[in-house]
Scaffold this motif. Structure first.
Motif, PDB file in Angstrom:
ATOM      1  N   PHE A 147       0.856  -1.190   0.000  1.00  0.00           N
ATOM      2  CA  PHE A 147       0.000   0.000   0.000  1.00  0.00           C
ATOM      3  C   PHE A 147       0.894   1.242   0.000  1.00  0.00           C
ATOM      4  N   PRO A 148       1.619   1.463  -1.098  1.00  0.00           N
ATOM      5  CA  PRO A 148       2.641   2.524  -1.122  1.00  0.00           C
ATOM      6  C   PRO A 148       2.090   3.933  -1.005  1.00  0.00           C
ATOM      7  N   GLU A 149       0.787   4.105  -1.177  1.00  0.00           N
ATOM      8  CA  GLU A 149       0.200   5.441  -0.999  1.00  0.00           C
ATOM      9  C   GLU A 149       0.339   5.933   0.432  1.00  0.00           C
ATOM     10  N   PHE A 150       0.462   5.003   1.390  1.00  0.00           N
ATOM     11  CA  PHE A 150       0.444   5.355   2.799  1.00  0.00           C
ATOM     12  C   PHE A 150       1.810   5.108   3.422  1.00  0.00           C
ATOM     13  N   LYS A 151       2.316   6.104   4.098  1.00  0.00           N
ATOM     14  CA  LYS A 151       3.629   5.980   4.732  1.00  0.00           C
ATOM     15  C   LYS A 151       3.546   5.217   6.049  1.00  0.00           C
ATOM     16  N   THR A 152       2.439   5.324   6.753  1.00  0.00           N
ATOM     17  CA  THR A 152       2.297   4.708   8.076  1.00  0.00           C
ATOM     18  C   THR A 152       0.913   4.100   8.232  1.00  0.00           C
ATOM     19  N   ASP A 153       0.777   3.301   9.281  1.00  0.00           N
ATOM     20  CA  ASP A 153      -0.543   2.751   9.589  1.00  0.00           C
ATOM     21  C   ASP A 153      -1.529   3.849   9.971  1.00  0.00           C
ATOM     22  N   LEU A 154      -1.035   4.990  10.445  1.00  0.00           N
ATOM     23  CA  LEU A 154      -1.922   6.098  10.777  1.00  0.00           C
ATOM     24  C   LEU A 154      -2.595   6.640   9.517  1.00  0.00           C
ATOM     25  N   GLU A 155      -1.820   6.815   8.448  1.00  0.00           N
ATOM     26  CA  GLU A 155      -2.388   7.298   7.191  1.00  0.00           C
ATOM     27  C   GLU A 155      -3.360   6.267   6.614  1.00  0.00           C
ATOM     28  N   PHE A 156      -3.025   5.007   6.744  1.00  0.00           N
ATOM     29  CA  PHE A 156      -3.907   3.929   6.289  1.00  0.00           C
ATOM     30  C   PHE A 156      -5.258   4.032   6.991  1.00  0.00           C
ATOM     31  N   VAL A 157      -5.230   4.187   8.313  1.00  0.00           N
ATOM     32  CA  VAL A 157      -6.458   4.266   9.099  1.00  0.00           C
ATOM     33  C   VAL A 157      -7.253   5.518   8.748  1.00  0.00           C
ATOM     34  N   GLU A 158      -6.579   6.644   8.600  1.00  0.00           N
ATOM     35  CA  GLU A 158      -7.267   7.891   8.258  1.00  0.00           C
ATOM     36  C   GLU A 158      -8.021   7.761   6.935  1.00  0.00           C
ATOM     37  N   GLN A 159      -7.343   7.224   5.925  1.00  0.00           N
ATOM     38  CA  GLN A 159      -7.974   7.135   4.616  1.00  0.00           C
ATOM     39  C   GLN A 159      -9.104   6.124   4.605  1.00  0.00           C
ATOM     40  N   MET A 160      -8.992   5.072   5.414  1.00  0.00           N
ATOM     41  CA  MET A 160     -10.067   4.089   5.475  1.00  0.00           C
ATOM     42  C   MET A 160     -11.322   4.704   6.101  1.00  0.00           C
ATOM     43  N   VAL A 161     -11.130   5.591   7.065  1.00  0.00           N
ATOM     44  CA  VAL A 161     -12.287   6.311   7.617  1.00  0.00           C
ATOM     45  C   VAL A 161     -12.896   7.216   6.552  1.00  0.00           C
ATOM     46  N   THR A 162     -12.051   7.904   5.803  1.00  0.00           N
ATOM     47  CA  THR A 162     -12.528   8.831   4.781  1.00  0.00           C
ATOM     48  C   THR A 162     -13.335   8.111   3.704  1.00  0.00           C
ATOM     49  N   GLU A 163     -12.867   6.952   3.265  1.00  0.00           N
ATOM     50  CA  GLU A 163     -13.514   6.253   2.158  1.00  0.00           C
ATOM     51  C   GLU A 163     -14.597   5.282   2.601  1.00  0.00           C
ATOM     52  N   GLU A 164     -14.406   4.652   3.776  1.00  0.00           N
ATOM     53  CA  GLU A 164     -15.310   3.565   4.163  1.00  0.00           C
ATOM     54  C   GLU A 164     -16.012   3.773   5.502  1.00  0.00           C
ATOM     55  N   SER A 165     -15.656   4.833   6.231  1.00  0.00           N
ATOM     56  CA  SER A 165     -16.268   5.093   7.549  1.00  0.00           C
ATOM     57  C   SER A 165     -16.115   3.906   8.495  1.00  0.00           C
ATOM     58  N   VAL A 166     -14.939   3.282   8.453  1.00  0.00           N
ATOM     59  CA  VAL A 166     -14.593   2.219   9.395  1.00  0.00           C
ATOM     60  C   VAL A 166     -13.338   2.661  10.128  1.00  0.00           C
ATOM     61  N   PHE A 167     -13.407   2.662  11.446  1.00  0.00           N
ATOM     62  CA  PHE A 167     -12.271   3.137  12.237  1.00  0.00           C
ATOM     63  C   PHE A 167     -11.732   2.014  13.113  1.00  0.00           C
TER      64      PHE A 167
END
Length: 541
Positions: free
Chosen positions: A423-443
């Motif tokens: 998942f090269p778009e995301f530098k850290t698991d924090l960015e991964f989690v943020e974007q998943m909330v933005t796109e899927e509303s799962v935290f």
């Protein structure tokens, strides 16, 4: 004209400008402003300047104020308001709170939020405490016997009930070995406080519950970590654990069953941990708030029941197994067959318990009934619901490219590894989690909250329909962002199949058919929209 004694002290802005400048200069030079009172004023205004009300320079009010100000500084060393927080307050830091509050969370407007981050099993309403416990508390209230202060360590009958509940065939304890606390977090706080001094160190698991670090560092302790190994079912790295011990180590914290891993240590593994503690003469703090919360096929062993000579402070409570975190009932069980704690630690725990004058008396009054009358069927039903969610989540997420779920054996959580290179778009698991909330509303809570990056922790206590929906959204998110590099061998047909699994909007939430906690359909606002994204887990939890 009022006399000079009628004037009240004034702030620094009413003092002569020269005095402020002189004061700053003298503080920087290490000299006292009071030591120079006579010489400075005599040079500037003459020897009678501070005494004569007829002196025109400085004014009467300024002269009196300056005198009062200087006399106050001479008396207590203070020249103005400067109220500082204690070292304990300044050193107290909750990493979960700090991390989550700095995340940029913007849920998708068309998808109800599903929070797999909340460590409170009651928040969704699908898991309820046993009716026997509710009735016992009602009876305690109506008895009018528990409205006053209790002994700081708890009522005798309540402590006897906990001792009976915690005793095993190999480790029998009685009321004198029990200290009732305001939740398990308070129990852990007392245990760390009674053993630790500034400059000493304590061992905690990694990944591990953040409260250990929060409490220890607040007291000035250095926190050392020993790793839990995902490839070995989250067993402790025993060699690393022992290498971290030194003369300043005050305790090893062992959390079993584990938050956040959901692992349950075998008897053999626990005996190896005890052997390390025995060889190095280091006591253990055993966080066993999830005692007996294990799935069929696994067995829980309390460290205290296995120890023959290692002194152990076991922390437990009603919070998780009985599904009543808000009742704030925890306890410490002192396992000490050889009397190591007799000289100072028992007395120290009694003294520390007096800081808040005991735990909830109404729940203390209900404890004997709660611990003896709650049917085993209640525990089986709770475990069945949580295990069902664990299996559901594992079956879905194990098929998702880039994710590695680790099947739990108990507790309420599952750790899911993220192959960040995929998942090269995301530098850290924090960015991964943020974007998943933005796109899927799962935290989900990022692994960094538990000092273990490139993982997320999901909670398994949500209703089954929401668990499935959340995992499917996670799958969609990962399939969109997963990337394959040319030098890697991968069956592209598999990837195409995964992409086909992205569903049309036919789920319960997309159809706007929502389920209330009792299973009824509800076309109004989703239950998950009413749920915060995290609980007070930072303070316990």
């Amino acid at each position: 004209m009022p006399h000079s004694h009628e004037y009240s002290p004034v702030d620094e802005h009413l003092l002569p400008p020269y005095e402020l400048a002189v004061g700053d200069h003298l503080q920087n030079s290490g000299r006292s402003l009071v030591d120079n009172l006579n010489t400075e004023d005599c040079h500037r205004y003459g020897s009678r300047a501070l005494k004569s009300p007829r002196s025109s320079i400085p004014s009467l009010r300024q002269s009196y104020s300056r005198s009062r100000y200087l006399r106050a500084r001479m008396k207590n060393g203070r020249g103005g308001w400067c109220v500082r927080a204690s070292a304990l307050a300044r050193n107290t830091f909750n990493p979960i709170r700090a991390i989550v509050e700095n995340l940029r969370l913007a849920p998708h407007p068309d998808k109800p939020m599903i929070a797999l981050s909340i460590g409170d099993p009651t928040i969704f309403g699908n898991l309820k405490p046993p009716q026997e416990a509710v009735e016992a508390v009602c009876a305690s209230v109506q008895s009018m016997n528990y409205n006053g202060y209790a002994p700081s360590v708890g009522y005798q009958e309540a402590r006897e009930a906990v001792a009976k509940y915690c005793s095993t065939s190999t480790a029998v304890v009685d009321a004198k070995d029990i200290i009732l606390c305001s939740g398990c977090s308070h129990a852990i706080d007392l245990c760390i406080s009674v053993l630790g001094n500034p400059g000493k160190n304590i061992l905690v698991p990694r990944p591990g519950f953040s409260i250990y670090r929060t409490l220890a560092e607040g007291l000035g302790l250095k926190v050392k970590s020993y790793d839990l190994l995902p490839e070995q079912g989250w067993e402790a790295d025993l060699e690393q654990m022992e290498s971290q011990l030194d003369a300043d180590t005050v305790a090893i914290i062992v959390n079993n069953p584990s938050n956040p891993c959901g692992s349950v240590f075998s008897k053999e593994h626990l005996l190896k941990i005890l052997d390390i503690a025995r060889r190095n003469y280091v006591p253990i703090i055993a966080d066993e708030i999830y005692d007996h919360f294990v799935f069929p096929g696994h067995e829980f062993y309390s460290l205290g029941s296995l120890s023959e000579d290692v002194p152990i402070l076991t922390c437990g409570g009603l919070t998780k197994r009985f599904l009543v975190p808000g009742w704030r009932m925890g306890w410490i069980v002192i396992h000490d067959r050889n009397g190591v704690f007799d000289q100072e630690i028992r007395k120290g725990l009694n003294c520390l318990s007096q800081r808040i004058i005991g735990s909830n008396t109404l729940v203390q009054g209900a404890l004997p009934s709660i611990l003896s009358n709650t049917p085993t069927e209640f525990f089986k039903e709770t475990l069945s619901a949580v295990q069902g969610n664990a299996e559901l989540a594992y079956d879905i997420l194990d098929q998702v490219p880039g994710l590695t779920p680790i099947m739990p054996e108990g507790a309420m959580y599952m750790m899911v590894g993220i192959d960040m290179e995929k998942f090269p778009e995301f530098k850290t698991d924090l960015e991964f989690v943020e974007q998943m909330v933005t796109e899927e509303s799962v935290f989900c809570l990022p692994g960094k909250c538990f000092d273990y990056p490139n993982y997320v922790r999901i909670v398994l206590t949500v209703p089954e329909a929401q668990m499935r929906e959340a995992c499917e959204r996670i799958e969609d998110f990962c399939c969109r962002h997963f990337q394959v590099f040319g030098d890697e061998e991968m069956d592209m047909n598999t990837i195409e199949e995964e992409e086909k699994k992205i569903r049309e909007p036919t789920s319960l939430f997309d159809e706007k058919i929502l389920l209330t906690p009792d299973g009824n359909r509800n076309g109004e606002e989703s239950l998950t929209n009413k749920v915060p994204i995290m609980s007070d887990e930072g303070r316990r939890p």
